[in-house]
Design a protein around this motif. Sequence first.
Motif, PDB file in Angstrom:
ATOM      1  N   ARG A  91      -1.242  10.870   2.165  1.00 47.97           N
ATOM      2  CA  ARG A  91      -0.924   9.538   2.672  1.00 47.97           C
ATOM      3  C   ARG A  91       0.542   9.188   2.417  1.00 47.97           C
ATOM      4  O   ARG A  91       1.208   8.585   3.242  1.00 47.97           O
ATOM      5  CB  ARG A  91      -1.846   8.516   1.996  1.00 47.97           C
ATOM      6  CG  ARG A  91      -1.340   7.084   1.887  1.00 47.97           C
ATOM      7  CD  ARG A  91      -1.432   6.345   3.208  1.00 47.97           C
ATOM      8  NE  ARG A  91      -1.073   4.943   3.057  1.00 47.97           N
ATOM      9  CZ  ARG A  91       0.180   4.476   3.093  1.00 47.97           C
ATOM     10  NH1 ARG A  91       1.189   5.307   3.280  1.00 47.97           N
ATOM     11  NH2 ARG A  91       0.404   3.178   2.946  1.00 47.97           N
ATOM     12  N   HIS A  92       1.047   9.581   1.236  1.00 49.08           N
ATOM     13  CA  HIS A  92       2.366   9.077   0.845  1.00 49.08           C
ATOM     14  C   HIS A  92       3.514  10.071   1.049  1.00 49.08           C
ATOM     15  O   HIS A  92       4.656   9.684   1.098  1.00 49.08           O
ATOM     16  CB  HIS A  92       2.341   8.645  -0.627  1.00 49.08           C
ATOM     17  CG  HIS A  92       1.437   7.479  -0.897  1.00 49.08           C
ATOM     18  ND1 HIS A  92       1.718   6.216  -0.445  1.00 49.08           N
ATOM     19  CD2 HIS A  92       0.267   7.383  -1.548  1.00 49.08           C
ATOM     20  CE1 HIS A  92       0.752   5.387  -0.817  1.00 49.08           C
ATOM     21  NE2 HIS A  92      -0.140   6.077  -1.483  1.00 49.08           N
ATOM     22  N   SER A 119       0.829  -1.204   0.000  1.00 47.05           N
ATOM     23  CA  SER A 119       0.000   0.000   0.000  1.00 47.05           C
ATOM     24  C   SER A 119       0.868   1.261   0.000  1.00 47.05           C
ATOM     25  O   SER A 119       0.393   2.337  -0.356  1.00 47.05           O
ATOM     26  CB  SER A 119      -0.968  -0.006   1.194  1.00 47.05           C
ATOM     27  OG  SER A 119      -0.276   0.278   2.385  1.00 47.05           O
ATOM     28  N   ASP A 120       2.144   1.138   0.407  1.00 42.96           N
ATOM     29  CA  ASP A 120       3.053   2.283   0.299  1.00 42.96           C
ATOM     30  C   ASP A 120       3.369   2.596  -1.161  1.00 42.96           C
ATOM     31  O   ASP A 120       3.660   3.739  -1.518  1.00 42.96           O
ATOM     32  CB  ASP A 120       4.365   1.998   1.046  1.00 42.96           C
ATOM     33  CG  ASP A 120       4.161   2.022   2.551  1.00 42.96           C
ATOM     34  OD1 ASP A 120       3.178   2.643   2.999  1.00 42.96           O
ATOM     35  OD2 ASP A 120       4.990   1.433   3.264  1.00 42.96           O
ATOM     36  N   GLU A 122      -6.036  13.332  -0.653  1.00 41.87           N
ATOM     37  CA  GLU A 122      -5.833  12.164   0.203  1.00 41.87           C
ATOM     38  C   GLU A 122      -4.580  11.356  -0.134  1.00 41.87           C
ATOM     39  O   GLU A 122      -3.808  10.985   0.749  1.00 41.87           O
ATOM     40  CB  GLU A 122      -7.065  11.269   0.036  1.00 41.87           C
ATOM     41  CG  GLU A 122      -7.421  10.487   1.239  1.00 41.87           C
ATOM     42  CD  GLU A 122      -8.779   9.834   1.049  1.00 41.87           C
ATOM     43  OE1 GLU A 122      -9.419   9.564   2.047  1.00 41.87           O
ATOM     44  OE2 GLU A 122      -9.192   9.604  -0.111  1.00 41.87           O
ATOM     45  N   ARG A 168       1.288   1.571  -3.836  1.00 43.98           N
ATOM     46  CA  ARG A 168       0.035   1.846  -4.527  1.00 43.98           C
ATOM     47  C   ARG A 168      -0.393   3.299  -4.348  1.00 43.98           C
ATOM     48  O   ARG A 168      -0.352   3.815  -3.237  1.00 43.98           O
ATOM     49  CB  ARG A 168      -1.052   0.939  -3.949  1.00 43.98           C
ATOM     50  CG  ARG A 168      -1.801   0.208  -4.993  1.00 43.98           C
ATOM     51  CD  ARG A 168      -2.732  -0.850  -4.496  1.00 43.98           C
ATOM     52  NE  ARG A 168      -3.096  -0.777  -3.106  1.00 43.98           N
ATOM     53  CZ  ARG A 168      -3.190  -1.843  -2.333  1.00 43.98           C
ATOM     54  NH1 ARG A 168      -2.925  -3.025  -2.789  1.00 43.98           N
ATOM     55  NH2 ARG A 168      -3.550  -1.710  -1.074  1.00 43.98           N
ATOM     56  N   GLY A 169      -0.778   3.940  -5.442  1.00 45.42           N
ATOM     57  CA  GLY A 169      -1.181   5.341  -5.336  1.00 45.42           C
ATOM     58  C   GLY A 169       0.001   6.269  -5.243  1.00 45.42           C
ATOM     59  O   GLY A 169      -0.136   7.481  -5.302  1.00 45.42           O
TER      60      GLY A 169
END
Lengths: 337, 309
Positions: A121-122, A87-88, A117, A90-91
């Motif tokens: 997040r990242h 998930s780190d 968002e 992804r996106g």
Amino acid sequence: MKPLDCLEIKNLTVTFPLSAGTLWAVNDVSFTLARGETLGIVGESGCGKSMTAMAIMNLLPQAAQLQATGLTFNGQELTALNESEMSDIRGNRMAMIFQEPMTSLNPAFTVGAQLMEAILRHRKVKKSEARERALYLLEKVGITAAASRLRQYPHELSGGLRQRVMIAMALMCSPDLIIADEPTTALDVTIQAQILHLLTEIQREFEMTVIMITHDLGVVANVTDRVAVMYAGRIVETGLVSQLFESPQHPYTQKLLDCIPVPGKTKRGSYLGSIPGRVPSLIGDLSGCSFANRCSFCTDECLNNDPPWHQIGSQRGYLCWRNPEQISPYKGQGVSL
Amino acid sequence: MVMYALKRIFLALLVALTVSILTFTILNMTTDPAVAMAGDTATDFEIESITIAYGFDQPMPYQYVQWLGNALQGDLGTSYYFRTPVTALISGRISITLWLGLVSMAVGILIAVPLGVIAAIRPNSIWDRICLTLAVSAQALPSFWFALMLIVLLSVTFPILPSSGTDTWVHFIMPVFVLATRVMPAIMRLTRTGMLDVLASDYIRTARAKGLKPQNVLFKHALRNAVVPVVSVSSVQLGHLLTGSIVIETIFALHGVGFLAYESTVRNDLPTMQALVLLFSCIFIIATLVADLANAWLDPRIRVVGIDN
């Protein structure tokens, strides 16, 4: 994998255990994507295009089982990562644009909140910087009055606008790889052309690697460098766009091209092309060529044994029992590029 | 949003007015207040004089307007049985019922929503089965029976909890538990269905594709959309809870308005009944209004639909 390569997939297989047997959604798919390249994956519904994309993103449904000898992204082996590490990425390093702009945005949050968002997040950025970035990208994807759009909710936007928002959202962290899963299918034709044009421009400007998943050969011809044709979970042919359209090797690719009406060549009043028969079931034992039941060159060998992969040069290849010399030059109506 | 809220408030007032007309008409048509006031030993002459003295012979619309005018000034009449103003009677008891109702509702929601989410995360798992079994069992329990069984178990066999009275918070444990059990099943099952729907939606896939943490996807993106129907049903459940409180307050001898409703009905105490039906309706109308506004806040699409209508 060469250092310049962005993504390398080796022997990717996605299966679903069903009570009737194993469903082979993606079957032994391998391809490599060089940095900055655009690959088109074409095929009809249910051929495994989207599942391949979901496997790369690790967004497969819970019931799906993934096997691969390699899924390497930026030199990193993805199959070795757990969900949190994935998930780190992804996106962040890879992003996805989906087919359904009408339902892919959360109705409860403003466009701005949903855009910001991903970067919040990242990246360690302030909210004001995230907002700045969202504004910049909304303008980049051709949305006017971007500042007021940020405060709007998805239901206040048209389908075309929403897809532009989705594209801006995918770009928030400047990913290396963008997977666009039928990004224009749900849009009307004029909007389709605009969105495709936008994607091409953005790909050039930000030097991104793109996987364009589509069932539309016209999209492939316009947007991509290289194509992989999928049928029943397998890649049956790959090559540069020009090669594939001018001299298709696999019977399926040839028949697909025959289906496209060409102005000036297709006779008025004649039937549009279609491929007789239907896609075989993907459940259970799938030995033999999956196209055999619809192929006019079908032999006993095709029915009983898996066809071999013929590699022609570094870019071309096809999955068929016929050797390159057995294939007569394609005399279909062709598609002018 | 402001327009939507104003519109909802106006509608709520209209509903309250309609309810007051209906209750006034129905109650006055089904009982003769003069007979109730005069008592069992009254003669025809006494009843007749009461009828004239209190204006019960006036046309119904006239009586209603008089009653409404007084009600708006805070005078709901005088109880025939208690011989005290209804307003005083209610205000002395309403806190118990409201407290009981709101706490039960809160406990019910706090148990039901997490259980619904747990059930939805792993559908058809053992946790899902346990949650559904709990919900179905709780739904099947009649609350008067459940309350009596709890008293038998926890006050008689094992004297842990008091069976009646309102002296301390301990007295409220059993009533709250019974009422919470009443509202829990519907909320839990709706949360589960809502979450299952939302979790399969495209925008949840988008949220995951952004790399958001699972808890963020679940509680921010999914739950907010999934609770919209839950909020609507909770306000309906509050209605069930109020009717339930009539039974529960009677069983546990809690002297709230629920118990008062029981007493006034048994005694044919018209002004009190009338006021209580109106009160319960108003609480219900307010709960619905709050639910509507909460939903408009949760889901911006509702605000638009509201204005277009």
